[in-house]
Design a protein around this motif. Structure first.
Motif, PDB file in Angstrom:
ATOM      1  N   ILE A   1     -19.542  21.918  20.950  1.00 18.16           N
ATOM      2  CA  ILE A   1     -18.108  21.630  20.838  1.00 18.16           C
ATOM      3  C   ILE A   1     -17.454  21.433  22.197  1.00 18.16           C
ATOM      4  CG2 ILE A   1     -17.892  22.839  18.637  1.00 18.16           C
ATOM      5  CD1 ILE A   1     -16.563  25.141  20.313  1.00 18.16           C
ATOM      6  N   ASN A   2     -18.271  21.413  23.251  1.00 20.48           N
ATOM      7  CA  ASN A   2     -17.771  21.117  24.595  1.00 20.48           C
ATOM      8  C   ASN A   2     -18.946  20.698  25.466  1.00 20.48           C
ATOM      9  OD1 ASN A   2     -18.983  23.619  25.673  1.00 20.48           O
ATOM     10  ND2 ASN A   2     -17.313  24.652  24.580  1.00 20.48           N
ATOM     11  N   ALA A   3     -18.651  20.223  26.659  1.00 20.46           N
ATOM     12  CA  ALA A   3     -19.696  19.714  27.546  1.00 20.46           C
ATOM     13  C   ALA A   3     -20.669  20.802  27.966  1.00 20.46           C
ATOM     14  CB  ALA A   3     -19.061  19.062  28.780  1.00 20.46           C
ATOM     15  N   GLY A   4     -20.166  22.023  28.166  1.00 19.11           N
ATOM     16  CA  GLY A   4     -21.030  23.119  28.570  1.00 19.11           C
ATOM     17  C   GLY A   4     -22.051  23.464  27.503  1.00 19.11           C
TER      18      GLY A   4
ATOM     19  N   LEU B   1     -24.655   7.083  23.200  1.00 18.98           N
ATOM     20  CA  LEU B   1     -24.622   5.688  23.668  1.00 18.98           C
ATOM     21  C   LEU B   1     -23.746   4.810  22.785  1.00 18.98           C
ATOM     22  CD1 LEU B   1     -28.455   5.329  24.402  1.00 18.98           C
ATOM     23  CD2 LEU B   1     -26.637   5.859  26.037  1.00 18.98           C
ATOM     24  N   LEU B   2     -22.990   5.426  21.884  1.00 17.90           N
ATOM     25  CA  LEU B   2     -22.194   4.669  20.928  1.00 17.90           C
ATOM     26  C   LEU B   2     -20.845   4.291  21.538  1.00 17.90           C
ATOM     27  CD1 LEU B   2     -22.467   3.680  17.963  1.00 17.90           C
ATOM     28  CD2 LEU B   2     -21.129   5.696  17.302  1.00 17.90           C
TER      29      LEU B   2
ATOM     30  N   LYS C   1     -14.721  11.562  26.187  1.00 18.83           N
ATOM     31  CA  LYS C   1     -15.074  10.165  25.935  1.00 18.83           C
ATOM     32  C   LYS C   1     -16.002  10.056  24.727  1.00 18.83           C
ATOM     33  CE  LYS C   1     -14.092   7.052  27.921  1.00 18.83           C
ATOM     34  NZ  LYS C   1     -13.038   6.024  27.700  1.00 18.83           N
ATOM     35  N   PHE C   2     -16.896  11.016  24.574  1.00 18.35           N
ATOM     36  CA  PHE C   2     -17.810  11.049  23.427  1.00 18.35           C
ATOM     37  C   PHE C   2     -17.019  11.085  22.115  1.00 18.35           C
ATOM     38  CE2 PHE C   2     -20.056  14.048  20.495  1.00 18.35           C
ATOM     39  CZ  PHE C   2     -21.124  13.234  20.147  1.00 18.35           C
ATOM     40  N   VAL C   3     -16.055  11.987  22.029  1.00 14.05           N
ATOM     41  CA  VAL C   3     -15.224  12.091  20.825  1.00 14.05           C
ATOM     42  C   VAL C   3     -14.400  10.823  20.638  1.00 14.05           C
ATOM     43  CG1 VAL C   3     -13.358  13.378  19.703  1.00 14.05           C
ATOM     44  CG2 VAL C   3     -15.138  14.612  20.967  1.00 14.05           C
TER      45      VAL C   3
END
Length: 337
Positions: free
Chosen positions: A147-150, A123-124, A164-166
């Motif tokens: 290290i990935n969405a999966g 949420l940042l 987007k998180f990174v």
């Protein structure tokens, strides 16, 4: 890589604990902004919704801001300022919509020296990040779960836009001002190549970075869906069990509903000092209480294993959590007390 490979354990201005006990003022006060989480990590009870429904005192949600202000105001009763107010315990702190206000209120207090937190950072966003930075947060520990969405979906049960998180973490780091940024990951789920990917992805957008190992963080939580090696410590060393818990001598823990736990790992609230303290809460009264004193004494008397109604006898933290080893100094501490 810009970041230093260092553990997220806070080493700022550390005391020699064996010489500081007994303490008139706690070093760290954990205050839980929210006891619920938007992740469902395999190693953590807070993400197990069915378990939380069956656990009295859990699922309370965000801490009321008026209650929080009372907690911070009551720190004036202590002789010395609190070195660290840690806005984290069981849930995801940023689920509290007033998290930035909580940081700002603590930072404005003359009785608080530093404020930090631990978050999954999902949420940042830049908007939330800007508010937290402007509030004056001193340190943020970010837990990365893949290290990935999966890998995130598999390990934490959460779907996110990894890019987007990174990007959001990179934005926060670029604008962080006084805030120290530390990032860690559970290395047990990674191959050596993936560990390198982790360093490559986050090594230039944080101050400190580390790879940790899964340990038995939560006593009496029997539904962990990940395996761990009890012979390996959190930081990869060889485990060694100690009998004296160092944390009970310098930490206080305030749950999101205003109750006080004897231990910050008390996920099921089975170790409450007082179910509900009258408002405003009086932390010094709790710190000086005979209940806490007797609890500390049990450790110094070598009776940890006899605390069968609590989680202490089989606590994995005292074997794998690399705590400060006070066992050889017990006589010296008892004499001083």
């Amino acid at each position: 890589m810009k970041a230093k490979i260092i553990p997220r354990i806070d080493i700022y201005d550390r005391l020699e604990l064996k010489e500081a006990i007994p303490m008139r003022t706690p070093i760290v006060i954990y205050i839980d902004p929210c006891d619920t989480c938007n992740f469902h990590c395999k190693f953590c009870p807070s993400g197990n919704l069915e378990l939380m429904k069956k656990t009295p005192g859990r699922g309370h949600g965000p801490m009321d801001f008026a209650l929080y202000k009372g907690v911070i105001d009551s720190l004036a009763d202590f002789r010395d300022p609190i070195r660290i107010v840690r806005l984290y315990k069981e849930g995801e702190p940023l689920l509290n919509a007033r998290f930035a206000d909580m940081v700002a209120y603590a930072k404005a207090s003359p009785h608080v020296l530093r404020v930090d937190t631990t978050t999954n950072a999902s949420l940042l966003t830049p908007e939330r990040g800007r508010a937290v930075i402007d509030a004056g947060l001193d340190r943020i520990n970010i837990s990365v779960e893949g290290i990935n969405a999966g890998q995130y979906r598999e390990f934490s049960g959460h779907t996110l836009d990894y890019g987007k998180f990174v990007e959001n973490i990179a934005w926060f780091y670029e604008h962080r001002q006084q805030c120290e940024v530390n990032i860690k990951i559970n290395g047990d789920i990674l191959t050596p190549e993936q560990v390198q990917t982790f360093y490559d992805t986050f090594g230039d957008i944080c101050d400190g970075i580390s790879v940790e190992h899964t340990i038995e963080y939560w006593p009496k939580f029997d539904d962990m869906k990940v395996e761990y090696d009890e012979n390996v410590t959190l930081l990869g060393g060889i485990s060694h069990e100690v009998q004296i818990c160092p944390y009970v001598f310098y930490e206080m823990c305030v749950n999101s509903d205003g109750s006080f736990s004897l231990c910050r790992f008390d996920w099921n609230h089975a170790m409450l000092l007082d179910q509900h303290v009258s408002f405003p809460p009086t932390l010094k009264k709790i710190w000086d209480s005979i209940v806490l004193w007797n609890f500390q004494q049990r450790f110094l008397e070598g009776k940890r294993k006899e605390l069968t109604v609590l989680s202490c006898p089989k606590c994995g933290i005292l074997k794998q959590g690399v705590p400060e080893d006070l066992d050889e100094f017990v006589g010296e501490i008892l004499d001083r007390i």
